[in-house]
Motif scaffolding. Sequence first.
Motif, PDB file in Angstrom:
ATOM      1  N   LEU A  72      13.649 -15.416  11.415  1.00 42.86           N
ATOM      2  CA  LEU A  72      14.122 -15.537  10.029  1.00 42.86           C
ATOM      3  C   LEU A  72      13.350 -14.595   9.112  1.00 42.86           C
ATOM      4  CD1 LEU A  72      14.570 -19.409   9.668  1.00 42.86           C
ATOM      5  CD2 LEU A  72      16.265 -17.687  10.289  1.00 42.86           C
ATOM      6  N   LEU A  73      12.033 -14.583   9.234  1.00 44.84           N
ATOM      7  CA  LEU A  73      11.229 -13.688   8.409  1.00 44.84           C
ATOM      8  C   LEU A  73      11.502 -12.225   8.749  1.00 44.84           C
ATOM      9  CD1 LEU A  73       7.887 -15.704   8.460  1.00 44.84           C
ATOM     10  CD2 LEU A  73       9.297 -15.259   6.451  1.00 44.84           C
ATOM     11  N   GLY A  74      11.714 -11.951  10.051  1.00 39.13           N
ATOM     12  CA  GLY A  74      12.046 -10.582  10.443  1.00 39.13           C
ATOM     13  C   GLY A  74      13.358 -10.114   9.826  1.00 39.13           C
ATOM     14  N   ARG A  75      14.366 -10.985   9.825  1.00 29.66           N
ATOM     15  CA  ARG A  75      15.662 -10.613   9.248  1.00 29.66           C
ATOM     16  C   ARG A  75      15.584 -10.486   7.734  1.00 29.66           C
ATOM     17  NH1 ARG A  75      19.536  -7.370   8.996  1.00 29.66           N
ATOM     18  NH2 ARG A  75      21.571  -8.200   8.347  1.00 29.66           N
ATOM     19  N   PHE A  76      14.910 -11.432   7.070  1.00 29.79           N
ATOM     20  CA  PHE A  76      14.769 -11.329   5.624  1.00 29.79           C
ATOM     21  C   PHE A  76      13.952 -10.098   5.245  1.00 29.79           C
ATOM     22  CE2 PHE A  76      15.719 -16.013   5.457  1.00 29.79           C
ATOM     23  CZ  PHE A  76      16.905 -15.869   4.739  1.00 29.79           C
ATOM     24  N   GLY A  77      13.040  -9.686   6.121  1.00 34.41           N
ATOM     25  CA  GLY A  77      12.335  -8.443   5.883  1.00 34.41           C
ATOM     26  C   GLY A  77      13.272  -7.248   5.911  1.00 34.41           C
ATOM     27  N   ASP A  78      14.227  -7.261   6.851  1.00 35.05           N
ATOM     28  CA  ASP A  78      15.228  -6.189   6.899  1.00 35.05           C
ATOM     29  C   ASP A  78      16.071  -6.177   5.624  1.00 35.05           C
ATOM     30  OD1 ASP A  78      14.389  -5.488   9.444  1.00 35.05           O
ATOM     31  OD2 ASP A  78      15.921  -6.697  10.449  1.00 35.05           O
ATOM     32  N   LEU A  79      16.365  -7.360   5.092  1.00 36.06           N
ATOM     33  CA  LEU A  79      17.273  -7.484   3.950  1.00 36.06           C
ATOM     34  C   LEU A  79      16.586  -7.293   2.608  1.00 36.06           C
ATOM     35  CD1 LEU A  79      19.341 -10.623   5.064  1.00 36.06           C
ATOM     36  CD2 LEU A  79      20.170  -8.269   4.961  1.00 36.06           C
ATOM     37  N   ALA A 204      23.188 -12.957   3.860  1.00 33.86           N
ATOM     38  CA  ALA A 204      22.562 -14.129   4.459  1.00 33.86           C
ATOM     39  C   ALA A 204      23.509 -14.787   5.456  1.00 33.86           C
ATOM     40  CB  ALA A 204      22.170 -15.121   3.371  1.00 33.86           C
ATOM     41  N   ASP A 205      22.945 -15.521   6.380  1.00 42.86           N
ATOM     42  CA  ASP A 205      23.721 -16.244   7.399  1.00 42.86           C
ATOM     43  C   ASP A 205      23.084 -17.620   7.567  1.00 42.86           C
ATOM     44  OD1 ASP A 205      25.248 -17.059   9.560  1.00 42.86           O
ATOM     45  OD2 ASP A 205      24.188 -15.816  11.017  1.00 42.86           O
ATOM     46  N   PRO A 206      23.260 -18.519   6.561  1.00 43.78           N
ATOM     47  CA  PRO A 206      22.562 -19.814   6.623  1.00 43.78           C
ATOM     48  C   PRO A 206      22.965 -20.654   7.829  1.00 43.78           C
ATOM     49  CG  PRO A 206      24.198 -19.777   4.847  1.00 43.78           C
ATOM     50  CD  PRO A 206      24.066 -18.377   5.343  1.00 43.78           C
ATOM     51  N   LEU A 207      24.251 -20.624   8.212  1.00 48.34           N
ATOM     52  CA  LEU A 207      24.684 -21.421   9.364  1.00 48.34           C
ATOM     53  C   LEU A 207      24.055 -20.891  10.648  1.00 48.34           C
ATOM     54  CD1 LEU A 207      26.384 -23.844  10.060  1.00 48.34           C
ATOM     55  CD2 LEU A 207      28.362 -22.338  10.382  1.00 48.34           C
ATOM     56  N   GLY A 208      23.969 -19.569  10.764  1.00 42.02           N
ATOM     57  CA  GLY A 208      23.308 -18.979  11.923  1.00 42.02           C
ATOM     58  C   GLY A 208      21.838 -19.345  11.971  1.00 42.02           C
ATOM     59  N   LEU A 248      25.173 -22.297  22.329  1.00 41.33           N
ATOM     60  CA  LEU A 248      26.533 -21.782  22.481  1.00 41.33           C
ATOM     61  C   LEU A 248      27.225 -21.682  21.121  1.00 41.33           C
ATOM     62  CD1 LEU A 248      28.890 -20.930  24.301  1.00 41.33           C
ATOM     63  CD2 LEU A 248      29.479 -23.368  24.525  1.00 41.33           C
ATOM     64  N   ILE A 249      27.070 -22.728  20.304  1.00 42.56           N
ATOM     65  CA  ILE A 249      27.667 -22.712  18.960  1.00 42.56           C
ATOM     66  C   ILE A 249      27.068 -21.577  18.135  1.00 42.56           C
ATOM     67  CG2 ILE A 249      27.869 -24.016  16.799  1.00 42.56           C
ATOM     68  CD1 ILE A 249      27.873 -26.575  18.518  1.00 42.56           C
ATOM     69  N   TRP A 250      25.737 -21.415  18.235  1.00 42.74           N
ATOM     70  CA  TRP A 250      25.073 -20.331  17.507  1.00 42.74           C
ATOM     71  C   TRP A 250      25.626 -18.972  17.911  1.00 42.74           C
ATOM     72  CZ3 TRP A 250      21.471 -16.766  19.833  1.00 42.74           C
ATOM     73  CH2 TRP A 250      20.851 -15.904  18.933  1.00 42.74           C
ATOM     74  N   GLY A 251      25.801 -18.760  19.209  1.00 43.78           N
ATOM     75  CA  GLY A 251      26.347 -17.483  19.680  1.00 43.78           C
ATOM     76  C   GLY A 251      27.738 -17.218  19.133  1.00 43.78           C
ATOM     77  N   ILE A 252      28.575 -18.253  19.099  1.00 44.76           N
ATOM     78  CA  ILE A 252      29.936 -18.094  18.561  1.00 44.76           C
ATOM     79  C   ILE A 252      29.886 -17.750  17.075  1.00 44.76           C
ATOM     80  CG2 ILE A 252      32.083 -19.327  18.065  1.00 44.76           C
ATOM     81  CD1 ILE A 252      31.565 -20.958  20.641  1.00 44.76           C
ATOM     82  N   ILE A 253      29.008 -18.435  16.342  1.00 45.97           N
ATOM     83  CA  ILE A 253      28.878 -18.159  14.904  1.00 45.97           C
ATOM     84  C   ILE A 253      28.453 -16.720  14.666  1.00 45.97           C
ATOM     85  CG2 ILE A 253      27.487 -18.694  12.857  1.00 45.97           C
ATOM     86  CD1 ILE A 253      27.409 -21.603  13.862  1.00 45.97           C
ATOM     87  N   GLU A 254      27.465 -16.263  15.423  1.00 50.69           N
ATOM     88  CA  GLU A 254      26.937 -14.912  15.205  1.00 50.69           C
ATOM     89  C   GLU A 254      27.963 -13.833  15.521  1.00 50.69           C
ATOM     90  OE1 GLU A 254      23.321 -14.674  13.866  1.00 50.69           O
ATOM     91  OE2 GLU A 254      24.706 -16.299  13.398  1.00 50.69           O
ATOM     92  N   VAL A 255      28.889 -14.124  16.427  1.00 44.75           N
ATOM     93  CA  VAL A 255      29.950 -13.161  16.746  1.00 44.75           C
ATOM     94  C   VAL A 255      31.007 -13.128  15.638  1.00 44.75           C
ATOM     95  CG1 VAL A 255      31.858 -12.676  18.339  1.00 44.75           C
ATOM     96  CG2 VAL A 255      29.606 -13.278  19.238  1.00 44.75           C
ATOM     97  N   PRO A 260      25.845 -11.362  10.430  1.00 51.00           N
ATOM     98  CA  PRO A 260      25.107 -12.308  11.292  1.00 51.00           C
ATOM     99  C   PRO A 260      23.599 -12.168  11.126  1.00 51.00           C
ATOM    100  CG  PRO A 260      25.889 -10.455  12.585  1.00 51.00           C
ATOM    101  CD  PRO A 260      26.475 -10.292  11.215  1.00 51.00           C
ATOM    102  N   LEU A 261      22.916 -13.278  11.337  1.00 52.33           N
ATOM    103  CA  LEU A 261      21.459 -13.240  11.376  1.00 52.33           C
ATOM    104  C   LEU A 261      20.989 -12.356  12.518  1.00 52.33           C
ATOM    105  CD1 LEU A 261      18.656 -14.445  10.504  1.00 52.33           C
ATOM    106  CD2 LEU A 261      19.061 -16.225  12.208  1.00 52.33           C
ATOM    107  N   VAL A 262      21.625 -12.500  13.681  1.00 53.19           N
ATOM    108  CA  VAL A 262      21.317 -11.701  14.868  1.00 53.19           C
ATOM    109  C   VAL A 262      22.603 -11.043  15.341  1.00 53.19           C
ATOM    110  CG1 VAL A 262      20.446 -11.723  17.228  1.00 53.19           C
ATOM    111  CG2 VAL A 262      19.458 -13.275  15.535  1.00 53.19           C
ATOM    112  N   ASP A 263      22.607  -9.724  15.382  1.00 52.59           N
ATOM    113  CA  ASP A 263      23.762  -8.974  15.865  1.00 52.59           C
ATOM    114  C   ASP A 263      23.823  -9.120  17.389  1.00 52.59           C
ATOM    115  OD1 ASP A 263      25.645  -7.132  16.653  1.00 52.59           O
ATOM    116  OD2 ASP A 263      24.930  -5.532  15.351  1.00 52.59           O
ATOM    117  N   MET A 264      24.821  -9.868  17.876  1.00 53.17           N
ATOM    118  CA  MET A 264      24.889 -10.156  19.309  1.00 53.17           C
ATOM    119  C   MET A 264      25.177  -8.896  20.127  1.00 53.17           C
ATOM    120  SD  MET A 264      24.023 -13.224  19.177  1.00 53.17           S
ATOM    121  CE  MET A 264      24.197 -13.772  20.873  1.00 53.17           C
TER     122      MET A 264
END
Length: 493
Positions: A72-79, A204-208, A248-255, A260-264
């Motif tokens: 989370l901190l790594g992604r917010f650092g990117d943003l 932001a991707d709060p659900l992710g 599994l749900i997280w992976g579907i959300i990120e796609v 996305p928080l994490v680019d799959m």
Amino acid sequence: MSEAPQPTTAAAKQSSARVLPALILAMLAFSVVQTAVVPILPSLAKELNVSGSNITWLMTANLLSAAVLTPLLGRFGDLRGRKPMLLISLTGLVAGSALAVSTHSFTWLVVARVLQGAGGGVLPLAISIVRDELPKEKVTGGVAGISASMGVGSGLGLVATGLLLEHWSYKSIFWMGLVFGLIAVALVALRVPKDPVVDTEGGADPLGAITLAGWLSALLVAVSQGNAWGWTSNKTLGLFAVAAVVALIWGIIEVKVKHPLVDMSMMSRPAVAFTNLAGLLIGFGMYGSFMVISNFAQTPERLTHYGFTATVLHAGVMLLPSAVGSMVAAPLGAVLIARRGPRLPLVLGGVLGAVAMSYLAVRHSHEADLYTASAIFGLGIGLAFSAMPAYINGAVPVEQSGIANGMNAVLRTVGGAIGTAVMAAILTGDTIPRLPVALPTLNAYQHAFWTAAVVCLVAGAVPFLIRRIKPAAPAADLADAPNSSPVLVKTDA
């Protein structure tokens, strides 16, 4: 999004001298704090009047917090900028240390360890800052130094714990973390400039974030508490099931989500995916081996006819060569990456780790055996840690380097949790009968050493699954930057 122009030679030297020491100290502060409590968990259980199974929450809570907050901190650092997020990460470490110093409550001490886990964001943020701030020819060495300092800090933390306990109470360990953290905050605030690279188009991707935290929490609690609850208990199996479903749900959300928080697709690139697998295995080997070696050294020889009846300090000193080995590995890894690419140091890291653990499985009757194996193991860990960011940075765009390195750090943490749980299961599964306390047999320790050796050897084989590095930019662009570092070129992923 654009990168800041590279500094002139004089400015580059000044930038390197100002920024890099601050970032390395920040990484050392977190790694020291994370491992410092490991040797004193049994004595803390007595001091705080809690059971041996409950006291492990002081490690579980920290690992869990670091695993959730690091990406989370790594992604917010990117943003939003790497420096502000790095200061937030270190502030969490300082706040946790201050709380730990001020309380005598086990519950609040667990809360303090959760806050300290925010320091896990230091690694991906510091690597991203080095990629932004240092001249290209110094990026490889800078990244290697920061990454290898994680192994250095872990070894130093074990030694410092023993040294402090020789003269003061367990509170002194948290005072150490507080002082380290405050110095790191001051240096980062004064020496690290504002970020030149920010992903202004991301979102932001709060659900992710929630689902990522959910499956990591379920997984780490199940792994960390499996020995205490039983691996086939309803709680353990239930948490593993929850982790699988939510992942599994997280992976579907990120796609599906736009930002996305994490680019799959990034995570599935071979250079990233296989490097993360290596990180998981190296984390298993490092944390698991530190625990086993420390326990072996402290085993009372008069009861078991093995071990060295070492104090916490003496056991930490036996692991000190690992810190020295990791220090040596940082510049050595940078040279190998510059000349041969990241594959060689990552392979050597796994092989050296396997050699060290195999050596201990065969030879363990003299203290010199532990010193020798510790030095070899530290050198291997340092080389592996220096190579992993090089692979990842070569495979992802600069605006995703924070989250990419963050996920690698998460998998090292998960591997460490799995490693300590597996090692504990091996040691507690074969104990010497008719002793006043349960102590593992020598065979149990040998099995643990062999297990760590096999895991490290597999980690050393993983890089052969990654294809060769190839230039990321067109030939015309590369002609303008003949000295670009391998850490900044794309992998064939």
